[in-house]
Design an enzyme around this catalytic site. Structure first.
Site, PDB file in Angstrom:
ATOM      1  CD  GLN A   1      -6.587   0.996  -5.751  1.00  0.00           C
ATOM      2  OE1 GLN A   1      -7.272   0.787  -4.762  1.00  0.00           O
ATOM      3  NE2 GLN A   1      -5.284   1.252  -5.685  1.00  0.00           N
TER       4      GLN A   1
ATOM      5  CG  HIS B   1      -3.555   9.230   0.040  1.00  0.00           C
ATOM      6  ND1 HIS B   1      -4.245  10.138   0.831  1.00  0.00           N
ATOM      7  CD2 HIS B   1      -4.322   8.115   0.007  1.00  0.00           C
ATOM      8  CE1 HIS B   1      -5.365   9.578   1.257  1.00  0.00           C
ATOM      9  NE2 HIS B   1      -5.440   8.352   0.776  1.00  0.00           N
TER      10      HIS B   1
ATOM     11  CG  ASP C   1      -3.357   6.399  -3.462  1.00  0.00           C
ATOM     12  OD1 ASP C   1      -4.262   5.600  -3.737  1.00  0.00           O
ATOM     13  OD2 ASP C   1      -2.810   6.442  -2.333  1.00  0.00           O
TER      14      ASP C   1
ATOM     15  CD  GLU D   1      -2.910   1.978  -3.109  1.00  0.00           C
ATOM     16  OE1 GLU D   1      -4.030   2.465  -3.298  1.00  0.00           O
ATOM     17  OE2 GLU D   1      -2.070   2.518  -2.353  1.00  0.00           O
TER      18      GLU D   1
ATOM     19  CG  ASP E   1       0.449   1.138   5.483  1.00  0.00           C
ATOM     20  OD1 ASP E   1       0.012   1.293   4.329  1.00  0.00           O
ATOM     21  OD2 ASP E   1      -0.059   1.694   6.485  1.00  0.00           O
TER      22      ASP E   1
ATOM     23  CD  GLU F   1      -7.666   5.178  -4.588  1.00  0.00           C
ATOM     24  OE1 GLU F   1      -6.862   4.589  -3.834  1.00  0.00           O
ATOM     25  OE2 GLU F   1      -8.600   5.887  -4.175  1.00  0.00           O
TER      26      GLU F   1
ATOM     27  CE  LYS G   1      -6.522   8.097  -2.769  1.00  0.00           C
ATOM     28  NZ  LYS G   1      -7.633   7.359  -2.156  1.00  0.00           N
TER      29      LYS G   1
ATOM     30  CG  HIS H   1      -1.846   1.079   1.381  1.00  0.00           C
ATOM     31  ND1 HIS H   1      -1.816   1.991   2.412  1.00  0.00           N
ATOM     32  CD2 HIS H   1      -2.898   1.421   0.598  1.00  0.00           C
ATOM     33  CE1 HIS H   1      -2.812   2.835   2.274  1.00  0.00           C
ATOM     34  NE2 HIS H   1      -3.487   2.519   1.180  1.00  0.00           N
ATOM     35  NE  ARG H   2      -1.799   5.677   1.367  1.00  0.00           N
ATOM     36  CZ  ARG H   2      -2.333   6.485   2.277  1.00  0.00           C
ATOM     37  NH1 ARG H   2      -1.573   7.378   2.880  1.00  0.00           N
ATOM     38  NH2 ARG H   2      -3.616   6.413   2.574  1.00  0.00           N
TER      39      ARG H   2
HETATM   40  O1  G3P Z   1      -6.780   1.885  -2.436  1.00  0.00           O
HETATM   41  C1  G3P Z   1      -7.026   1.161  -1.292  1.00  0.00           C
HETATM   42  C2  G3P Z   1      -6.851   2.100  -0.155  1.00  0.00           C
HETATM   43  O2  G3P Z   1      -5.614   2.704  -0.380  1.00  0.00           O
HETATM   44  C3  G3P Z   1      -7.932   3.109  -0.149  1.00  0.00           C
HETATM   45  O3  G3P Z   1      -7.692   4.096   0.765  1.00  0.00           O
HETATM   46  O4  G3P Z   1      -7.221   6.429   1.234  1.00  0.00           O
HETATM   47  O5  G3P Z   1      -5.395   4.753   1.370  1.00  0.00           O
HETATM   48  O6  G3P Z   1      -6.286   5.427  -0.841  1.00  0.00           O
HETATM   49  P1  G3P Z   1      -6.598   5.223   0.615  1.00  0.00           P
HETATM   50 CA    CA Z   2      -5.286   3.959  -2.429  1.00  0.00          CA
END
Ligand code: G3P
Ligand code: CA
Length: 286
Positions: free
Chosen positions: A177, A77, A64, A62, A270, A144, A146, A35-36
């Site tokens: 996503q 993000h 954003d 991942e 994470d 993603e 955003k 994640h990120r």
């Molecule tokens: O994309 C999955 C999760 O990351 C969604 O929440 O705010 O961390 O982008 P956020």
């Molecule tokens: Ca995300």
């Protein structure tokens, strides 16, 4: 007797294979999504964080996306620069040249002194194109859109770059996503071969209706709810619609085990190293 045993073994084999296929229409493997990047260890959405995500055995990094004033997709993000750089203001009001001047790493050292590193000082905000150039086809991307309502055209630009770097929707190298159903439907209309995941906001994650799941299954391969708001029954219901379920963002190994026991088909974390250990424990027996 031999015939009887063969029937039992064939039945077991078929039910195992069918069981796996039912557990995940998209992948037979539980997806470990960094994640990120490995953002528990390094400043989120930097090349270093993505490299660590790969090293720590994340299956996907991942990313954003936000879009600059001059139309460049960058990995970030927030809609604003304030939290993760030494700049301020909205991304949409700054050019890529301005954003490239910013330090995207020092904030992490200030916020996490126990994890601070000189290597993080002066890291820059990567563009999506730089990420594709850096990692090519050596990794998998979970991207993603955003705030798509702020950035008209971001979906077209995303698909242009994916195609430019040979990352097509015809295999499992890329998952797209969004919390925005509209954004996912734009992508679906542009090219229905892209595997899409409908993110669900925390407030709605404990109330996903059958009607919603029915609709989501017409354009997406899965859903991404907030992990704190779902139950075992919710997971079972999603799977019944042949949808994958990738809850976000899970950093505690006990919680990872619980969600995996419920049948989730992937997790955003994470700490991809922690999830990797959890998945290994489950394979080898706790
Ligand atoms: O994309 C999955 C999760 O990351 C969604 O929440 O705010 O961390 O982008 P956020
Ligand atoms: Ca995300």
């Amino acid at each position: 007797m031999k015939k009887f045993l063969s029937i039992i073994l064939i039945t077991l084999f078929v039910s195992t294979v069918v069981g796996q296929a039912t557990a995940s229409a998209f992948s037979e493997k539980i997806l470990n999504v960094a994640h990120r990047g490995a953002s528990g260890h390094a400043p989120e959405h930097t090349i270093l964080s993505y490299e660590l995500g790969e090293k720590m055995k994340g299956d996907y990094i991942e990313i954003d996306l936000q879009m600059t004033k001059d139309g460049v997709l960058i990995a970030m993000h927030d809609e604003t620069l304030d939290r993760t750089t030494d700049g301020s203001g909205h991304v949409k009001d700054h050019t890529i040249d301005e954003i490239k001047q910013l330090d995207a790493g020092s904030w992490f050292n200030e916020r996490n002194p126990e994890k601070a590193s000189e290597d993080f000082v002066g890291l820059t905000v990567p563009t999506l194109e730089e990420i594709f150039i850096e990692f090519g086809k050596s990794t998998k991307y979970y991207i993603e859109t955003k705030s798509p309502e702020v950035y008209p055209g971001m979906e077209e630009e995303l698909l242009r770059l994916l195609n430019k770097y040979g990352l097509t929707g015809k295999h499992d190298r890329v998952l797209l996503q969004s919390f925005s159903q509209e954004s996912l439907q734009i992508i679906h209309e542009l090219d229905p071969s892209w595997p899409l995941v409908q993110l669900i906001r925390a407030a709605d994650s404990d109330n996903i209706t059958d009607e919603q799941l029915e609709e989501i299954s017409t354009y997406a391969i899965g859903v991404g709810p907030n992990h704190t708001r779902i139950s075992e029954e919710d997971v079972a219901r999603v799977l019944q619609y042949d949808l994958d379920i990738h809850p976000y963002t899970v950093n505690n190994p006990e919680v990872m085990h619980e969600l995996l026991d419920w049948g989730v088909t992937g997790l955003f974390t994470d700490y991809p190293d922690v999830l990797w250990n959890v998945l290994k424990e489950r394979q080898t027996g706790r």
